[in-house]
Design a protein around this motif. Structure first.
Motif, PDB file in Angstrom:
ATOM      1  N   ASP A 151      21.733 -37.001 -23.488  1.00 12.96           N
ATOM      2  CA  ASP A 151      22.478 -36.199 -24.461  1.00 12.96           C
ATOM      3  C   ASP A 151      22.394 -36.828 -25.844  1.00 12.96           C
ATOM      4  N   GLU A 152      21.520 -36.328 -26.680  1.00 14.56           N
ATOM      5  CA  GLU A 152      21.298 -36.850 -28.029  1.00 14.56           C
ATOM      6  C   GLU A 152      21.234 -38.378 -28.031  1.00 14.56           C
ATOM      7  N   THR A 206      25.777 -29.880 -24.542  1.00 13.58           N
ATOM      8  CA  THR A 206      26.457 -30.915 -23.756  1.00 13.58           C
ATOM      9  C   THR A 206      27.101 -30.309 -22.518  1.00 13.58           C
TER      10      THR A 206
HETATM   11 MG   LIG Z   1      26.801 -32.126 -27.685  1.00 17.09          MG
END
Ligand SMILES: [Mg+2]
Ligand SMILES: Nc1ncnc2c1ncn2[C@@H]1O[C@H](COP(=O)(O)OP(=O)(O)O)[C@@H](O)[C@H]1O
Length: 347
Positions: free
Chosen positions: A160-161, A44
């Protein structure tokens, strides 16, 4: 043409935590690179540095031929999608998608409407214009988030995911959709995930991260077949890892199951890494083991086998072979030495 994303020696610490440690990465235009690694490895933070949400302590960030290390987020040609649907709850779907266009004030109301319709068509949500986020499923909300991120035609899409809060089936469908859309639009993308199968399925190249570093980067088959780093070898493809003594002849043996060279051996030991599906069950001449656990996976069955040396390894065999191998069965194990990778043991 120059690369779409270029990171040079990017370093970022939070107190004593090195979230990013000299990260360098080059992404080609139109390429999708997956950043793969366990929780806390810096994925991240890396995306936030590219987005301009986190300022690195050292290093440079380039997007296309512009150095943007100190450029604010709103002036970077990026779009972002996060794990948790960050939609505006008080705006309907059309309002959410149009938001970045309205803020930029470069288009007329008619153009905004046309572009919004085009984006909703692209993500398979035509007809959902007047719904509100709380009237959508998680997968639909992520489609809206994707449409919104793509609205200003960013050069780089940062995800991000984006799938990790979704159910398994929807996750796979939306994964394939994201890939289709990314290729159709031709945007460059960085896709963060902790799921190796997701990374392998979606990416042109996978960057395996650990401890704030990129350990290794390669195409999915490269990373799968012959990972160069221990971290990648252990993280990708559920491998067995046995720390074994290295004999004076620099050979490493696991009973009679395999024998390999151990050139990198320090302190008399090394780590042998091999995949569960590379363990063969032979009639005789291998190393004896006892089946402790049997898990049916469909086409294959995974066995936990305790060897005479006290190690327990995972063995994956075609299910047709596994029917007679119930718990307690004695088997003979062998591993093709060419399928065993040797890494130094941690200092
Ligand atoms: Mg993360
Ligand atoms: N704002 C912050 N303040 C303090 N520590 C942080 C902050 N952001 C991230 N970290 C730390 O940096 C490391 C990397 O975090 P992160 O990039 O979020 O990892 P990942 O996304 O791979 O799980 C972790 O140890 C995390 O606790």
């Amino acid at each position: 043409m120059s690369s779409a994303v270029d990171l040079h020696g990017v370093t970022k610490a939070f107190g004593t935590t090195r979230a990013l440690d000299e990260v360098s990465l080059t992404v080609a235009p139109g390429e999708l690179v997956a950043l793969l690694g366990g929780s806390g490895c810096g994925k991240t933070t890396l995306l936030r540095v590219v987005a301009g949400l986190t300022r690195p302590d050292r290093g440079q960030v380039w997007l296309g031929d512009q150095e943007v290390t100190a450029t604010p987020t709103r002036h970077r040609p990026i779009g972002m999608v996060f794990q948790h649907y960050a939609l505006f709850p008080n705006l309907d779907v059309a309002g959410n998608v149009a938001f970045p266009l309205v803020v930029r004030r470069r288009r007329s109301a008619t153009e905004v409407r046309r572009r919004t319709a085009e984006l909703l068509e692209l993500v398979g949500l035509a007809g959902f214009e007047s719904r509100y986020p709380n009237e959508l499923s998680g997968g639909q909300q992520q489609r809206v988030a994707l449409a919104r991120a793509l609205a200003p035609e960013p050069e780089v899409l940062l995800l991000d995911e984006p799938l990790s809060a979704l159910d398994a089936v929807i996750r796979v469908n939306l994964r394939d959709e994201i890939r289709r859309i990314q290729q159709r639009v031709g945007t460059t993308a960085l896709f963060v995930t902790h799921d190796q199968s997701e990374a392998m399925a979606i990416a042109d190249r996978v960057a395996v991260m650990a401890d704030g570093r990129i350990e290794e980067i390669g195409t999915p088959p490269e990373i799968w077949e012959r990972p160069a780093s221990r971290v990648a070898a252990l993280f990708v493809g559920a491998r067995n890892a046995l720390e074994l003594p290295v004999a004076l002849d620099r050979r490493m043996r696991w009973g009679t199951a395999f024998e390999v060279d151990a050139p990198a051996a320090a302190n008399g030991r090394a780590l042998a890494v091999f995949r569960a599906s590379d363990v063969e069950l032979v009639e005789g001449g291998g190393m004896a083991g006892t089946v402790e656990v049997r898990a049916f996976l469909g086409a294959t069955t995974r066995l936990q086998v305790a060897s005479g040396h006290g190690d327990v390894v995972a063995v994956e065999v075609p299910s047709s072979l596994a029917t007679r191998l119930s718990e307690g069965a004695v088997v003979s194990l062998r591993v093709d030495p060419a399928r065993v990778q040797v890494f130094p043991v941690d200092a």
